[in-house]
Motif scaffolding. Sequence first.
Motif, PDB file in Angstrom:
ATOM      1  N   VAL A   1      29.588 -13.283   0.528  1.00 14.16           N
ATOM      2  CA  VAL A   1      29.346 -11.940  -0.009  1.00 14.16           C
ATOM      3  C   VAL A   1      29.315 -11.993  -1.538  1.00 14.16           C
ATOM      4  N   TRP A   2      30.220 -12.768  -2.113  1.00 16.62           N
ATOM      5  CA  TRP A   2      30.230 -12.935  -3.571  1.00 16.62           C
ATOM      6  C   TRP A   2      28.918 -13.575  -4.047  1.00 16.62           C
ATOM      7  N   GLN A   3      28.443 -14.556  -3.301  1.00 14.95           N
ATOM      8  CA  GLN A   3      27.188 -15.220  -3.684  1.00 14.95           C
ATOM      9  C   GLN A   3      26.022 -14.237  -3.648  1.00 14.95           C
ATOM     10  N   TYR A   4      26.004 -13.403  -2.636  1.00 12.77           N
ATOM     11  CA  TYR A   4      24.955 -12.399  -2.511  1.00 12.77           C
ATOM     12  C   TYR A   4      25.025 -11.415  -3.682  1.00 12.77           C
ATOM     13  N   ARG A   5      26.237 -10.995  -4.017  1.00 15.33           N
ATOM     14  CA  ARG A   5      26.413 -10.064  -5.139  1.00 15.33           C
ATOM     15  C   ARG A   5      25.928 -10.693  -6.446  1.00 15.33           C
ATOM     16  N   ALA A   6      26.240 -11.980  -6.632  1.00 14.96           N
ATOM     17  CA  ALA A   6      25.801 -12.668  -7.850  1.00 14.96           C
ATOM     18  C   ALA A   6      24.283 -12.698  -7.931  1.00 14.96           C
ATOM     19  N   ASN A   7      23.625 -12.947  -6.812  1.00 15.41           N
ATOM     20  CA  ASN A   7      22.157 -12.955  -6.799  1.00 15.41           C
ATOM     21  C   ASN A   7      21.591 -11.579  -7.170  1.00 15.41           C
TER      22      ASN A   7
END
Length: 390
Positions: free
Chosen positions: A96-102
């Motif tokens: 989820v954090w990776q998605y938010r960063a993208n």
Amino acid sequence: MTAATASSTTLDDLCSAYLPFDASSSAWSDLTPTPQLESSSPMCPILFAPEYSSAMDLYRTLTVSNTAPLSAIELSPRALALTSHLIQLNPSHFSVWQYRANIILHSPTLGSNRDELLRAELGWLDELAHKNMKSYQVWQHRRLVVSALGDPGRELEFVKENLARDAKNYHTWGYRQWVLAHFGGLSLPSSAVVVGSRGAGEFPQLWDGEADYVDQLLSEDVRNNSAWNHRWYIHFARFGLTGSTNPVNLDPTTMEKIQKTIKYEKAYAKASLAGCPNNASAWTYLRALHTALPASLQTRLVGELGWVKTMVSTNAEAEKDASVDVMGRGPVGALEWWFDCLAEDARSGNVAIEEAEMLVKRLIVADSVRKRFWAYRLKSLRRTLQPQQH
């Protein structure tokens, strides 16, 4: 405008239409939820809260093509809002954090004022970091955001606030050292500015107050092993001077400063041990100043033996009354240093063996938890000296 204010305005403007989260809202009606894939009879089913499960079902739908180019993934305000909701429920969900960063870094619809969005994200992260200091994902995301922003701003002060709450938090210390290394620049002979990274190496002044900060922490808690580690980092590791095999390839002026620093740090560690002789962190630091630097900067342990012996009773006193070394009374660090001087000196004959045997007896009293280790050390020393006795 403070970071917190920026967060409450910029992010609220983007996400308010989708929060508080409601899976039945028309905002999500075009998505078909993707439930978690499980067998018909799982051995140990995980019972998620309904609000988490419904949000994750939508998250899976949005990220079903997560391996595709970013242009094929939805990087919208509603996706950003969904990650906000999920992170509040589970701040350790890496994907989820990776998605938010993208979304934050690459969304074409949110790119009109990327820096403002990044600053707002920092404000949002402030509270999360305070509440979840031991979450690796929170600090890693902050690193991505600050790196993209290209300005460390108040990061050292922010870390200081968190260390005031938990002075030995590994993730917080790791983040502080990254800020110093990335923006302050490492003084390694082969170091170079990171290509394409905003602000890398452009803030060398960040290092200026670190020594005073460490002094402050150690004055508050002399046993703060994290502060001792950071002391080594700012004085030696950032110059690449860690490891006995590392070659020294620094200019003469820097080398002269480092030699003066070594001399001062030895005196500092000894003064600290005089006030707190059972501090393992200070003993480790002092030992590193002798043995963990490149060979040309090393000094023999035996050079400090005279001072070390003043920290403990004599062997004759210990033989007469073993209680002088009972745990807490005889500093283990001093006795170990004394023993290591024998190993370092590798003297031959019964005098060295008898002295070593006496020291091991004392160490077993002072450090009974490691009595097998001390017996092994004595056995190893005997093997070293044996060939020299023939």
